[in-house]
Design a protein around this motif. Sequence first.
Motif, PDB file in Angstrom:
ATOM      1  N   LEU A  43      -2.879 -13.303  20.517  1.00 26.87           N
ATOM      2  CA  LEU A  43      -1.628 -12.585  20.736  1.00 26.87           C
ATOM      3  C   LEU A  43      -1.332 -11.679  19.546  1.00 26.87           C
ATOM      4  O   LEU A  43      -1.818 -11.899  18.433  1.00 26.87           O
ATOM      5  CB  LEU A  43      -0.465 -13.563  20.914  1.00 26.87           C
ATOM      6  N   LYS A  44      -0.525 -10.659  19.789  1.00 26.61           N
ATOM      7  CA  LYS A  44      -0.066  -9.801  18.700  1.00 26.61           C
ATOM      8  C   LYS A  44       1.132 -10.453  18.011  1.00 26.61           C
ATOM      9  O   LYS A  44       1.877 -11.220  18.632  1.00 26.61           O
ATOM     10  CB  LYS A  44       0.329  -8.432  19.252  1.00 26.61           C
ATOM     11  N   GLU A  45       1.298 -10.131  16.738  1.00 29.22           N
ATOM     12  CA  GLU A  45       2.375 -10.740  15.954  1.00 29.22           C
ATOM     13  C   GLU A  45       3.739 -10.534  16.592  1.00 29.22           C
ATOM     14  O   GLU A  45       4.566 -11.450  16.622  1.00 29.22           O
ATOM     15  CB  GLU A  45       2.372 -10.168  14.533  1.00 29.22           C
ATOM     16  N   GLU A  46       3.986  -9.313  17.143  1.00 25.85           N
ATOM     17  CA  GLU A  46       5.302  -9.049  17.732  1.00 25.85           C
ATOM     18  C   GLU A  46       5.564  -9.868  18.994  1.00 25.85           C
ATOM     19  O   GLU A  46       6.719 -10.034  19.399  1.00 25.85           O
ATOM     20  CB  GLU A  46       5.452  -7.547  18.044  1.00 25.85           C
ATOM     21  N   ASN A  47       4.510 -10.406  19.611  1.00 24.27           N
ATOM     22  CA  ASN A  47       4.669 -11.266  20.791  1.00 24.27           C
ATOM     23  C   ASN A  47       4.826 -12.740  20.417  1.00 24.27           C
ATOM     24  O   ASN A  47       4.937 -13.592  21.301  1.00 24.27           O
ATOM     25  CB  ASN A  47       3.478 -11.096  21.729  1.00 24.27           C
ATOM     26  N   ILE A  48       4.792 -13.006  19.120  1.00 27.46           N
ATOM     27  CA  ILE A  48       4.904 -14.394  18.636  1.00 27.46           C
ATOM     28  C   ILE A  48       6.227 -14.612  17.894  1.00 27.46           C
ATOM     29  O   ILE A  48       6.916 -15.618  18.122  1.00 27.46           O
ATOM     30  CB  ILE A  48       3.726 -14.724  17.688  1.00 27.46           C
TER      31      ILE A  48
END
Length: 464
Positions: A43-48
């Motif tokens: 996952l991308k950081e902004e989705n976490i």
Amino acid sequence: MKNEAFIEILDGILENPYIGIIMVDTLGIITKVNKTYSVLLGLKEENIMNKHILEVTPHSRLPEVLRTREVHLADHWLVNGHDTIVFRMPLYKDGKLIGAMGQSLVLGAAGLKILSKKLKELERELTVYKNVVSSIYSSKYSFDSIVGEDVNLRNVKSIAQRASNTGSTVLIMGESGTGKELFANAIHQASPRADRPFVRVNCAALPDNLLESELFGYEEGAFTGARKGGKPGKFEIANHGAIFLDEIGDMPLAMQAKLLIVLQEREVERVGGTKPIRVDVQVIAATNRNLEDMMKMGKFREDLYYRLNVVTLNVPSLRERSQDIYLLINYLLAKLSQRLHTQVEKVSEEALRLLCSYDWPGNVRELENLLERAINLADSNQDSCLSPEYFPSILGLVVQPSLSIEPVGIERVDNLREAVERMEEEVIQRVLQQTHNNKAQTAKILGLNKSVLYRKLRKYKLYL
């Protein structure tokens, strides 16, 4: 410069390609994640970021760390199909919980195999140490070790058995030698914590300046002579088990205040330490002092008394349950003869009358000590029967009745309670006659409280 160096080191740790890091706040909301962990999750950081940890990793155990505040070391964990070794820990700032962190060590197949082997070796060594600790800090007695048929004793045992299931704090009160430590051991052994440590602390035996470090432990360098690496206290050792605070009435007032905080917060802080340590222990305290009188004199904290006094056990003295003397003599005689490897098997009629007439200020402990001494004396004379001459310390101190009964040995005695009551009635009657019906003097000679004497007078209808 120091802050800049620290930030560089921290950045280096966060960007380590072999360590995935994720942090959450006290609500479980993700506040930090590094690139390695993002890659692991796919996952991308902004989705976490700013999501609840269970939304991102449904099987995460970080919520458990937040709840228990325990550190999880070296768990083998699958993250999105990748084998990792996970470390989880609570995060504190100024002694206050601010969140939790998980670190996932990412290894190739070969590295994981080597690390797994080393961890198994360490686990085997740890099991050995745990077994050693368990053998040292374990309860030695069960409720079967508490001998007696007296109704008051049976009631106390019943309350204690219920307390062993609840894990509530227990305060055991009674004269010296009545068996308070037996009750503490039995409560732990009957509890769901029985396989965890049972740690005894004698509050009267430790100097004031050592009691705090003994109970709560200390950090390295806390004081001159402190052990390298520090030392865990008794509360830490007893975690998930029970701690027995014997002679609690002798604890200094300053320590009483610190103990109160531990009981309220369920946290300890080592001497010289800055971080609170969570502990889950059942506290069992005992004293032969009158804590209510001590409170009035300002020698025992009222708030601590009420914190300890959740379940109260008042262990009766031996003179209050004199009908149990026969049972105790039989039980102790068999136990001591086996331990001492002797052939002493019975007590003579005269010695039995002597023992039943004595007031036993030292209670069951005194009875056991006198029997052991008598067995040693009898064995040295190659005698299998205990006669009055083997109890020189109490000869002449008691009024002996002239009642003919069968000698008591290991074998069972029929109508035991009736025999004891018959002897007790005759002893009281003889002393009343000798004192010309003076109840106060009679009670003093027999070693009874006046209320106990009057209760027995009513029981035997002795209205002389």
